[in-house]
Scaffold this motif. Structure first.
Motif, PDB file in Angstrom:
ATOM      1  N   SER A  52       0.822  -1.212   0.000  1.00  0.00           N
ATOM      2  CA  SER A  52       0.000   0.000   0.000  1.00  0.00           C
ATOM      3  C   SER A  52       0.854   1.259   0.000  1.00  0.00           C
ATOM      4  O   SER A  52       0.509   2.262  -0.641  1.00  0.00           O
ATOM      5  N   ARG A  56       0.782   4.413  -2.758  1.00  0.00           N
ATOM      6  CA  ARG A  56       0.642   5.834  -2.422  1.00  0.00           C
ATOM      7  C   ARG A  56       1.835   6.649  -2.890  1.00  0.00           C
ATOM      8  O   ARG A  56       1.704   7.827  -3.233  1.00  0.00           O
ATOM      9  N   GLN A  96      -9.612   0.024   0.151  1.00  0.00           N
ATOM     10  CA  GLN A  96      -9.980  -1.321   0.589  1.00  0.00           C
ATOM     11  C   GLN A  96     -11.348  -1.351   1.261  1.00  0.00           C
ATOM     12  O   GLN A  96     -12.143  -2.262   1.033  1.00  0.00           O
ATOM     13  N   ASP A 173      -6.407  -0.641  -4.155  1.00  0.00           N
ATOM     14  CA  ASP A 173      -5.730  -1.148  -2.963  1.00  0.00           C
ATOM     15  C   ASP A 173      -6.645  -2.134  -2.234  1.00  0.00           C
ATOM     16  O   ASP A 173      -7.523  -1.744  -1.481  1.00  0.00           O
ATOM     17  N   GLU A 174      -6.427  -3.412  -2.460  1.00  0.00           N
ATOM     18  CA  GLU A 174      -7.245  -4.478  -1.862  1.00  0.00           C
ATOM     19  C   GLU A 174      -8.738  -4.190  -2.054  1.00  0.00           C
ATOM     20  O   GLU A 174      -9.515  -4.224  -1.088  1.00  0.00           O
TER      21      GLU A 174
END
Length: 319
Positions: A52, A56, A96, A173-174
């Motif tokens: 993650s 970013r 997420q 992200d997930e």
């Protein structure tokens, strides 16, 4: 030509809190990565591997400690600067948590249109309605609030919000880990369709290797802030070269019993990012480690199939 390029990128965080002491936490260490236009790069690894944080950094939401990130041939501007805010319109992120990423006090239509209001000077209802239709939601529900939607629908809202400014690059992200299995498949199909139809470059962060295999062109395997192996999904999944990649793939469920690999159980937990092992960061859990593994940080090098790279000094011996 690559749209997003990370060159020797590093990110460390200082200890926090009133009594914070000790070494900085190294979340990402000397990572090289790139995502071409229209390509999907999957990033996998255990929790705390830096996935993650890397996402970013590529979006410019975090400033790099070392190295650099380039977008469309130019270095990313400093986060928060006027140039960065202009560039952010070409990037999007899907979080997420489909519940926590939406404000319960505002209508979903207003939130989907936030990017338009910030970057385009206003959010036209017709544009927001088109975004709802694009992600499979009824535009008549633009005035509703997040609690009136299911988890899968909320994630579709998050995707619509990320697409509002017609980005070239999307970090997911997930995006399906908090959803039921049946809903996961629908959201993954939506992301695959959007990527195909819009020509999106995508960084897809996930623990779910079968989803990465289905959605992505290439995969990067991270451990303790470093990339252990990288290459085309077909090559890496068919012939994993790094012991860590083999362990991850051995835990992946397979429908065909004949194709199930023997489960490789890694001893212990990953070391602390504030005190990583010398040399290869994976050596403390690797059954192939030797004394030389403690002395040299292995660089990613071409080995194996076309486009495949591995960070292991013993790859020739154990492959």
């Amino acid at each position: 030509m690559a749209l997003v390029v990370a060159e020797n990128v590093e990110k460390s965080f200082a200890p926090r809190g009133v009594f914070a002491r000790g070494k900085p936490v190294r979340a990402v260490a000397s990572v090289d990565a790139q995502v071409a236009r229209g390509e999907a790069l999957g990033v996998v690894g255990e929790s705390g591997s830096g996935k993650s944080t890397l996402g970013r950094l590529l979006l410019g939401l975090l400033d790099v400690t070392g190295g650099r990130v380039r977008f469309d041939g130019a270095d990313l501007p400093k986060p928060g600067s006027a140039a960065w805010k202009t560039l952010r319109a070409r990037m999007g992120i899907v979080f997420q948590d489909p519940f926590g990423s939406l404000d319960p006090r505002r209508s979903v239509g207003a939130q989907v249109g936030d990017g338009l209001a910030i970057h385009r000077g206003g959010a036209e209802p017709a544009r927001i309605a088109a975004l709802f239709e694009r992600v499979g939601l009824d535009p008549l529900r633009m005035g509703a609030f997040p609690h009136e939607f299911s988890g899968g629908q909320r994630q579709r809202l998050g995707i619509a919000r990320a697409l509002a400014t017609d980005p070239d690059f999307l970090v997911a992200d997930e995006p399906v880990s908090a959803l039921d299995v049946s809903i996961q498949a629908q959201v993954v199909k939506l992301l695959a369709d959007l990527r195909r139809d819009l020509g999106l470059a995508m960084l897809f962060i996930s623990h779910d290797l079968p989803v990465v295999r289905h959605l992505c062109d290439r995969v990067a395997v991270m451990y303790l802030g470093r990339v252990m192996e990288e290459g085309p999904v077909r090559e890496v999944f068919a012939r994993p070269l790094h012991p860590y990649t083999r362990a991850l793939l051995s835990a992946t469920p397979m429908l065909d019993p004949a194709k199930r690999a023997t489960r490789i159980l890694l001893p212990g937990d990953p070391p602390s990012p504030s005190d990583p092992p010398s040399g290869c960061v994976f050596r403390t859990r690797c059954s192939f480690a030797q004394a030389a593994c403690a002395e040299t940080v292995p660089a990613l090098r071409a080995f194996g199939g076309p486009g495949q790279r591995v960070a292991c000094i013993r790859a020739e011996e154990i492959s």
